[in-house]
Design a protein around this motif. Structure first.
Motif, PDB file in Angstrom:
ATOM      1  N   UNK A 325      14.347  10.866   0.446  1.00 29.60           N
ATOM      2  CA  UNK A 325      15.421  11.261   1.378  1.00 29.60           C
ATOM      3  C   UNK A 325      16.071  10.051   2.047  1.00 29.60           C
ATOM      4  N   UNK A 326      15.382   8.914   2.050  1.00 34.76           N
ATOM      5  CA  UNK A 326      15.889   7.750   2.791  1.00 34.76           C
ATOM      6  C   UNK A 326      16.860   6.924   1.958  1.00 34.76           C
ATOM      7  N   UNK A 327      17.648   6.090   2.664  1.00 31.05           N
ATOM      8  CA  UNK A 327      18.490   5.097   1.981  1.00 31.05           C
ATOM      9  C   UNK A 327      17.658   3.818   1.929  1.00 31.05           C
ATOM     10  N   UNK A 328      17.017   3.576   0.788  1.00 33.39           N
ATOM     11  CA  UNK A 328      16.122   2.418   0.686  1.00 33.39           C
ATOM     12  C   UNK A 328      16.770   1.308  -0.135  1.00 33.39           C
ATOM     13  N   UNK A 329      18.080   1.352  -0.241  1.00 28.23           N
ATOM     14  CA  UNK A 329      18.876   0.307  -0.904  1.00 28.23           C
ATOM     15  C   UNK A 329      18.369   0.001  -2.301  1.00 28.23           C
ATOM     16  N   UNK A 330      17.828  -1.227  -2.489  1.00 26.31           N
ATOM     17  CA  UNK A 330      17.444  -1.651  -3.840  1.00 26.31           C
ATOM     18  C   UNK A 330      16.231  -0.899  -4.385  1.00 26.31           C
ATOM     19  N   UNK A 331      15.463  -0.272  -3.513  1.00 25.10           N
ATOM     20  CA  UNK A 331      14.262   0.440  -4.000  1.00 25.10           C
ATOM     21  C   UNK A 331      14.656   1.753  -4.653  1.00 25.10           C
ATOM     22  N   UNK A 332      14.194   2.014  -5.878  1.00 25.88           N
ATOM     23  CA  UNK A 332      14.502   3.303  -6.498  1.00 25.88           C
ATOM     24  C   UNK A 332      13.760   4.435  -5.801  1.00 25.88           C
ATOM     25  N   UNK A 333      14.257   5.622  -5.965  1.00 27.35           N
ATOM     26  CA  UNK A 333      13.591   6.801  -5.408  1.00 27.35           C
ATOM     27  C   UNK A 333      12.436   7.144  -6.338  1.00 27.35           C
ATOM     28  N   UNK A 334      11.230   6.721  -5.953  1.00 24.64           N
ATOM     29  CA  UNK A 334      10.059   6.964  -6.805  1.00 24.64           C
ATOM     30  C   UNK A 334       8.850   7.255  -5.944  1.00 24.64           C
ATOM     31  N   UNK A 335       7.802   7.776  -6.576  1.00 20.25           N
ATOM     32  CA  UNK A 335       6.559   8.026  -5.862  1.00 20.25           C
ATOM     33  C   UNK A 335       5.926   6.728  -5.395  1.00 20.25           C
ATOM     34  N   UNK A 336       5.983   5.712  -6.237  1.00 20.73           N
ATOM     35  CA  UNK A 336       5.451   4.397  -5.868  1.00 20.73           C
ATOM     36  C   UNK A 336       6.170   3.899  -4.611  1.00 20.73           C
ATOM     37  N   UNK A 337       7.509   4.001  -4.613  1.00 25.59           N
ATOM     38  CA  UNK A 337       8.294   3.551  -3.453  1.00 25.59           C
ATOM     39  C   UNK A 337       7.937   4.359  -2.208  1.00 25.59           C
ATOM     40  N   UNK A 338       7.849   5.689  -2.360  1.00 24.69           N
ATOM     41  CA  UNK A 338       7.570   6.554  -1.197  1.00 24.69           C
ATOM     42  C   UNK A 338       6.219   6.202  -0.581  1.00 24.69           C
ATOM     43  N   UNK A 339       5.228   5.945  -1.429  1.00 22.00           N
ATOM     44  CA  UNK A 339       3.886   5.580  -0.971  1.00 22.00           C
ATOM     45  C   UNK A 339       3.921   4.233  -0.240  1.00 22.00           C
ATOM     46  N   UNK A 340       4.682   3.312  -0.786  1.00 22.41           N
ATOM     47  CA  UNK A 340       4.800   1.978  -0.193  1.00 22.41           C
ATOM     48  C   UNK A 340       5.545   2.045   1.156  1.00 22.41           C
ATOM     49  N   UNK A 341       6.627   2.799   1.197  1.00 25.58           N
ATOM     50  CA  UNK A 341       7.376   2.959   2.452  1.00 25.58           C
ATOM     51  C   UNK A 341       6.527   3.668   3.512  1.00 25.58           C
ATOM     52  N   UNK A 342       5.702   4.624   3.069  1.00 28.03           N
ATOM     53  CA  UNK A 342       4.871   5.391   4.009  1.00 28.03           C
ATOM     54  C   UNK A 342       3.898   4.474   4.749  1.00 28.03           C
ATOM     55  N   UNK A 343       3.388   3.457   4.045  1.00 26.67           N
ATOM     56  CA  UNK A 343       2.416   2.555   4.682  1.00 26.67           C
ATOM     57  C   UNK A 343       3.104   1.654   5.705  1.00 26.67           C
ATOM     58  N   UNK A 344       4.311   1.200   5.363  1.00 28.02           N
ATOM     59  CA  UNK A 344       5.093   0.399   6.321  1.00 28.02           C
ATOM     60  C   UNK A 344       5.394   1.243   7.561  1.00 28.02           C
ATOM     61  N   UNK A 345       5.799   2.474   7.320  1.00 29.65           N
ATOM     62  CA  UNK A 345       6.147   3.391   8.408  1.00 29.65           C
ATOM     63  C   UNK A 345       4.919   3.695   9.267  1.00 29.65           C
ATOM     64  N   UNK A 346       3.770   3.969   8.639  1.00 30.49           N
ATOM     65  CA  UNK A 346       2.548   4.307   9.387  1.00 30.49           C
ATOM     66  C   UNK A 346       2.150   3.153  10.303  1.00 30.49           C
ATOM     67  N   UNK A 347       2.293   1.922   9.781  1.00 32.77           N
ATOM     68  CA  UNK A 347       1.944   0.747  10.593  1.00 32.77           C
ATOM     69  C   UNK A 347       2.893   0.634  11.798  1.00 32.77           C
ATOM     70  N   UNK A 348       4.185   0.871  11.557  1.00 30.79           N
ATOM     71  CA  UNK A 348       5.171   0.765  12.645  1.00 30.79           C
ATOM     72  C   UNK A 348       4.937   1.851  13.700  1.00 30.79           C
ATOM     73  N   UNK A 349       4.624   3.054  13.252  1.00 28.27           N
ATOM     74  CA  UNK A 349       4.384   4.167  14.181  1.00 28.27           C
ATOM     75  C   UNK A 349       3.153   3.881  15.045  1.00 28.27           C
ATOM     76  N   UNK A 350       2.107   3.421  14.408  1.00 31.48           N
ATOM     77  CA  UNK A 350       0.888   3.073  15.161  1.00 31.48           C
ATOM     78  C   UNK A 350       1.168   1.967  16.156  1.00 31.48           C
ATOM     79  N   UNK A 351       1.948   0.981  15.699  1.00 30.62           N
ATOM     80  CA  UNK A 351       2.295  -0.130  16.585  1.00 30.62           C
ATOM     81  C   UNK A 351       2.990   0.365  17.843  1.00 30.62           C
ATOM     82  N   UNK A 352       3.908   1.286  17.677  1.00 22.51           N
ATOM     83  CA  UNK A 352       4.650   1.795  18.846  1.00 22.51           C
ATOM     84  C   UNK A 352       3.771   2.644  19.756  1.00 22.51           C
ATOM     85  N   UNK A 353       2.873   3.428  19.141  1.00 18.29           N
ATOM     86  CA  UNK A 353       2.097   4.373  19.953  1.00 18.29           C
ATOM     87  C   UNK A 353       0.828   3.769  20.545  1.00 18.29           C
ATOM     88  N   UNK A 354       0.232   2.801  19.842  1.00 10.92           N
ATOM     89  CA  UNK A 354      -1.064   2.281  20.321  1.00 10.92           C
ATOM     90  C   UNK A 354      -1.030   0.771  20.552  1.00 10.92           C
TER      91      UNK A 354
END
Ligand code: FAD
Length: 427
Positions: A325-354
């Motif tokens: 669903x995201x605009x990830x520019x050069x990254x293709x829309x793939x399961x590998x990409x989604x998994x990789x983006x999810x880890x970046x996102x999880x780290x950022x969310x934790x950083x903000x909350x904790x």
């Protein structure tokens, strides 16, 4: 906003609510001091993000995952199922470990709206789920009306797209297997951008592989709304080697576009000619999942812009959008990409909350495809967060003329990847 006990009971009953660690009231966070992360969509991106937030915060964050289906069937390797290399159940994954081992509140229901002002997700049951941070990973929707005159949603039963998780893959396999001897299979790939850029062409290869063994006089006609596609040279080389004379790929510049489909006669009309299908697969244009669009997270092209360092929505600072669903520019829309983006996102969310440490974002992707038995190819890259876009840092791609051992090793690598990523997503 609190969920009343009556509302909760209704929600739990209607949705087949699965509880992780918590009690009923904890699920929806009434009076709980812990920060709350809600994830919409328990597919590749969403389930990874939920697991990483829960795992790395070690119980410090309340995580709720909202997903209507009780078992997730991956789109990746569904082409191999159609080609006879996998069985359907090998594609299915359960949410049990996310609940029992990681304490995630897995709620089987649809998110029907997001009240961004009140920071609440409304479920199909009517229950309301408050969040401090919301992660949205609903994948794609299909624009059925965009295919051609005469084509609508109901026609997915005749020419299955099999482009979303679930039983469409079974239907498509049945159509392929049921086609008359020496018949014509018409394939319509989607226009750009779409999930899994090599996917339609791997599918053509897998259908051809089935026909080669079981229906050797069959033909596959590809009516492509594009003039080129991912790993084109590699696929065309493979089609020539494995399926000589069976596949006729026609680009937009030859066809002049698909003008109409008559599902009663099986006629596909183009400027060039009218093609008659005995069976087929039509993949409509893709857009981001409905919930992302109705939450106001998408741009006028239907995709959700994000900040590359965190996958945070450019529209709302408490919402993150990951995966297709995201605009990830050069990254293709793939399961590998989604998994990789999810880890970046999880780290950022934790950083903000904790206030945990946040490292610079690094992303990666590899798309493997199988052309024929033991003939695997791949394309991939690593990426960093640029100021405005996700940018590639290194790229690689298979080459034509590689020896059979290397192609076999590439295929085996993809099988290892499948086992690894599904464990990384579902625990
Ligand atoms: C045929 C095919 C082959 C592919 N092969 C590969 C491959 O080899 N390698 C690869 O990396 N990728 C591959 N892909 C792409 C991959 O499947 C997707 O890119 C990936 O699944 C994207 O993850 P996501 O989280 O964005 O979406 P999804 O995995 O689709 O997950 C979205 C989830 O959100 C849920 N959802 C949607 N709306 C709501 C709502 N309102 N409320 C609650 N839940 C909701 C859905 O039920 C779904 O479970 C392939 C795709 C196809 C179609």
């Amino acid at each position: 906003m609190k969920l009343t006990r009556r509302g909760f009971n209704a929600a739990a009953g209607a949705a087949g609510l699965t509880l992780g660690l918590g009690t009923a009231t904890q699920v929806f966070g009434a009076g709980d001091a812990k920060p709350k992360v809600v994830v919409i969509g328990g597919g590749t991106g969403g389930a990874t993000a939920a697991r990483y937030v829960a795992k790395d915060s070690k119980g410090g964050i309340d995580v709720t995952l909202i997903e209507p289906t009780k078992r997730y069937y991956t789109c990746y390797f569904s082409n191999l199922y159609i080609g006879g290399f996998r069985d359907y159940e090998s594609l299915g994954h359960s949410y049990d470990k996310l609940a029992s081992e990681y304490g995630i509140n897995v709620v089987h229901d649809w998110a029907v709206s997001v009240d961004r002002k009140k920071k609440v997700v409304v479920l199909g049951s009517g229950a309301m789920v408050p969040y401090d941070k919301l992660i949205v990973s609903p994948g794609i929707d299909l624009k059925f009306e965009s295919v051609a005159e005469g084509y609508s949603l109901a026609d997915q039963a005749i020419y299955p797209h099999a482009w979303k998780s679930g039983t469409q893959a079974k239907l498509l396999k049945a159509k392929v297997e049921g086609m008359k001897q020496g018949g014509t299979f018409v394939m319509v790939p989607p226009p750009n951008p779409f999930r899994c850029p090599p996917g339609p062409y791997e599918r053509i290869s897998m259908i051809a592989n089935y026909f080669k063994k079981n229906n050797p006089k069959a033909k596959i006609i590809v009516l492509d709304p594009k003039d080129k596609f991912s790993k084109m040279g590699l696929f065309k080389d493979g089609w020539e080697r494995h399926y000589k004379g069976m596949i006729d790929w026609m680009p937009l510049s030859t066809l002049g576009g698909l003008k109409g489909i008559d599902t009663s006669t099986g006629e596909f009309k183009t400027d060039l000619d009218t093609f008659k299908a005995d069976a087929g697969c039509v993949i409509p244009a893709n857009t981001s999942g409905h919930i992302a669009r109705i939450a106001g997270l998408a741009n006028d092209k239907g995709w959700c812009p994000i900040e590359p360092a965190s996958m945070k929505s450019q529209v709302d600072g408490d919402i993150y959008v990951i995966g297709d669903a995201s605009v990830a520019s050069a990254m293709p829309k793939s399961g590998f990409s989604a998994n990789s983006q999810a880890k970046v996102c999880a780290m950022a969310v934790r950083g903000e909350l904790t206030k945990s440490k946040v490292f610079p974002a690094k992303f990666a992707n590899t798309c493997w495809s199988l052309i024929g038995p033991d003939d695997g190819i791949k394309v991939g890259a690593t990426y960093k967060a640029g100021a405005k876009k996700i940018e590639p840092t290194a790229k690689f791609i298979s080459k034509t003329g590689e020896d059979a051992d290397l192609r076999k090793a590439t295929y085996e690598e993809s099988v290892g990847w499948y086992d690894g990523i599904t464990k990384d997503i579902f625990g």
